[in-house]
Design a protein around this motif. Structure first.
Motif, short mmCIF file in Angstrom:
data_model
loop_
_atom_site.label_atom_id
_atom_site.label_comp_id
_atom_site.label_asym_id
_atom_site.label_seq_id
_atom_site.Cartn_x
_atom_site.Cartn_y
_atom_site.Cartn_z
N ARG A 168 82.13 97.15 -27.51
CA ARG A 168 82.06 95.66 -27.77
C ARG A 168 83.45 95.26 -27.83
O ARG A 168 84.06 93.93 -27.58
CB ARG A 168 81.44 95.61 -29.14
CG ARG A 168 79.96 95.72 -29.04
CD ARG A 168 79.21 95.62 -30.48
NE ARG A 168 77.70 95.83 -30.32
CZ ARG A 168 76.89 95.98 -31.38
NH1 ARG A 168 77.41 96.02 -32.54
NH2 ARG A 168 75.76 96.22 -31.10
N TYR A 178 79.85 91.73 -24.93
CA TYR A 178 80.96 90.77 -25.35
C TYR A 178 80.39 89.87 -26.46
O TYR A 178 79.36 89.28 -26.20
CB TYR A 178 81.21 89.89 -24.16
CG TYR A 178 82.41 89.14 -24.37
CD1 TYR A 178 83.75 89.57 -24.39
CD2 TYR A 178 82.48 87.53 -24.49
CE1 TYR A 178 84.86 88.73 -24.61
CE2 TYR A 178 83.57 86.71 -24.74
CZ TYR A 178 84.57 87.18 -24.63
OH TYR A 178 85.68 86.43 -24.94
N GLY A 179 81.31 89.77 -27.42
CA GLY A 179 80.61 89.21 -28.60
C GLY A 179 81.83 88.83 -29.59
O GLY A 179 83.00 88.83 -29.28
N VAL A 180 81.60 88.58 -30.91
CA VAL A 180 82.25 88.32 -32.13
C VAL A 180 83.45 89.17 -32.14
O VAL A 180 84.73 88.85 -32.01
CB VAL A 180 81.72 88.10 -33.22
CG1 VAL A 180 82.70 87.80 -34.59
CG2 VAL A 180 80.78 86.74 -33.29
N VAL A 234 83.81 80.70 -32.86
CA VAL A 234 83.13 81.97 -32.29
C VAL A 234 81.99 82.36 -33.16
O VAL A 234 80.96 82.65 -32.67
CB VAL A 234 84.28 83.24 -32.53
CG1 VAL A 234 83.68 84.42 -31.81
CG2 VAL A 234 85.61 82.42 -31.68
N ASP A 235 82.02 82.45 -34.46
CA ASP A 235 80.70 82.72 -35.44
C ASP A 235 79.51 81.85 -34.85
O ASP A 235 78.78 82.49 -34.79
CB ASP A 235 81.29 82.72 -36.76
CG ASP A 235 82.29 83.70 -37.21
OD1 ASP A 235 82.44 84.61 -36.43
OD2 ASP A 235 83.12 83.42 -38.07
N PHE A 238 77.99 82.77 -31.36
CA PHE A 238 77.33 84.02 -30.95
C PHE A 238 76.24 84.29 -32.19
O PHE A 238 75.51 84.89 -32.28
CB PHE A 238 78.33 85.14 -31.16
CG PHE A 238 79.32 85.16 -29.87
CD1 PHE A 238 78.57 85.89 -29.01
CD2 PHE A 238 80.40 84.68 -29.89
CE1 PHE A 238 79.46 85.95 -27.68
CE2 PHE A 238 81.15 84.80 -28.79
CZ PHE A 238 80.76 85.40 -27.78
N ARG A 241 73.20 83.65 -29.71
CA ARG A 241 73.90 83.89 -28.41
C ARG A 241 73.10 83.60 -27.19
O ARG A 241 73.49 83.36 -26.45
CB ARG A 241 74.67 85.17 -28.46
CG ARG A 241 73.69 86.40 -28.43
CD ARG A 241 74.24 87.72 -28.20
NE ARG A 241 75.03 87.77 -27.07
CZ ARG A 241 76.27 88.68 -27.11
NH1 ARG A 241 76.63 89.17 -28.07
NH2 ARG A 241 76.78 88.75 -25.76
N ARG A 242 71.86 83.51 -27.32
CA ARG A 242 71.12 83.30 -26.04
C ARG A 242 71.02 81.72 -25.78
O ARG A 242 70.35 81.22 -24.88
CB ARG A 242 69.59 83.73 -26.50
CG ARG A 242 69.34 85.54 -26.71
CD ARG A 242 68.22 85.71 -26.70
NE ARG A 242 67.17 85.62 -25.55
CZ ARG A 242 67.35 86.11 -24.42
NH1 ARG A 242 68.04 87.46 -24.34
NH2 ARG A 242 66.48 85.99 -23.54
N ARG A 273 76.95 79.86 -22.17
CA ARG A 273 76.66 80.61 -23.25
C ARG A 273 78.05 81.16 -23.77
O ARG A 273 79.01 81.20 -22.82
CB ARG A 273 75.65 81.89 -23.18
CG ARG A 273 74.43 81.11 -22.88
CD ARG A 273 73.40 82.26 -22.83
NE ARG A 273 71.98 81.84 -22.96
CZ ARG A 273 71.13 81.70 -21.78
NH1 ARG A 273 72.19 82.09 -20.48
NH2 ARG A 273 70.12 81.17 -21.60
N GLY A 274 78.16 81.19 -25.08
CA GLY A 274 79.42 81.85 -25.78
C GLY A 274 79.96 83.17 -24.91
O GLY A 274 81.25 83.35 -25.00
N GLU A 275 79.10 83.99 -24.43
CA GLU A 275 79.59 85.34 -23.81
C GLU A 275 80.23 85.10 -22.58
O GLU A 275 80.81 86.13 -22.11
CB GLU A 275 78.41 86.17 -23.48
CG GLU A 275 77.52 85.62 -22.57
CD GLU A 275 76.09 85.96 -22.50
OE1 GLU A 275 75.53 86.17 -21.55
OE2 GLU A 275 75.66 86.54 -23.63
#
Length: 295
Positions: A168, A178-180, A234-235, A238, A241-242, A273-275
């Motif tokens: 991650r 991929y995320g926070v 960012v928070d 995600f 996130r969908r 999407r954020g990703e």
């Protein structure tokens, strides 16, 4: 103290498997899952971690969660100074004695801070230039981000974490993990996987695989937004996130329309999407938060 648990052998001053077990038994140390304690019992592994961290004789290293001192001793072989941060009172009390017994010539170059790493805001000795640690799995990401934020002098970081967490942290935009953690780590540094670690080098052996992550400090994105403002985007992105960014950022922006407005101003498709976004793109969004919702 028994000579077998704290005195170096003629060939090595690092802690081996029998040394670790004997020392733990003498101290009454029982590794706890609550604190994510898994002690490294292999000298080759700790030296490998030090090499992967690029530690040199000019470095002042901060280590989080030194435990019984396996990695600490390997760091003292190379670094100019090592400061260890330990939350366990029994381990913190005993570690200086282990250093003094096994590497007496390096004891003057070692400091111990008895504290929760998340509460550390200053360190004794020279400003740290490197962070090298076997991080407790349950708090690895928040501890890593706290240390990078609190000590900007840290240029290089090498942490051993759960393999899934390593993936991650090192993930790039578009990757399913991929995320926070990925975005926030990239605010501070260039991040990459630096190898895998087998379960058999730990005592007790964990139920998960471990991985090494390398972080090399770089300047944060050029932006008029603060880190806090960027991380808020960012928070939000995600947390759901969908969902598309227009929907996911609605709460942050005050409404879906406000989110779409901020995204358009940042040059980002609201259907993404954020990703899919880089840390620089999140910073651009933060710069265009609707005025009524600005922090």
């Amino acid at each position: 103290m028994s000579s077998t648990s704290e005195s170096p052998s003629t060939s090595d001053h690092l802690l081996g498997a029998s040394d670790i077990r004997e020392l733990a038994a003498k101290l009454g140390v029982k590794p706890t899952k609550q604190r994510g304690q898994n002690f490294v019992i292999d000298g080759n592994t700790v030296r490998r971690i030090v090499r992967a961290g690029g530690v040199t004789a000019e470095d002042a290293v901060v280590e989080v969660g030194p435990g019984l001192g396996s990695l600490t001793l390997a760091l003292l072989e190379v670094a100019e100074h090592v400061t260890a941060v330990e939350i366990d009172p029994l381990l913190a009390e005993h570690l200086p004695a282990t250093i003094a017994a096994r590497m007496p010539e390096q004891a003057k170059n070692f400091d111990l801070v008895f504290s929760d790493a998340m509460e550390v805001t200053e360190l004794p000795g020279p400003a740290p230039t490197a962070l090298v640690a076997n991080l407790p799995y349950n708090v690895a990401v928040p501890v890593l981000l706290h240390m990078l934020a609190t000590f900007p002098s840290i240029e290089r970081t090498l942490v051993m974490v759960q393999s899934e967490v390593a993936d991650r942290l090192a993930a790039k935009p578009g990757n399913k993990v991929y995320g926070v953690p990925s975005v926030k780590a990239n605010w501070y540094a260039d991040v990459k996987r630096a190898g895998a670690i087998g379960r058999n080098v730990f005592w007790p052996a964990p139920n998960v695989d471990s991985g090494l992550v390398s972080l090399v400090r770089r300047e944060p994105p050029r932006t008029t937004a603060t880190r806090t403002e960027v991380f808020a985007v960012v928070d939000a992105a995600f947390a759901q996130r969908r969902k598309t960014l227009r929907a996911a950022l609605a709460g942050w922006a005050g409404s879906p329309a406000g989110a779409e407005e901020a995204l358009a101003a940042a040059g980002i498709d609201h259907k993404l999407r954020g990703e899919m976004l880089t840390v620089e793109q999140f910073a651009a969004i933060a710069e265009h938060k609707p005025k009524s919702q600005a922090l």
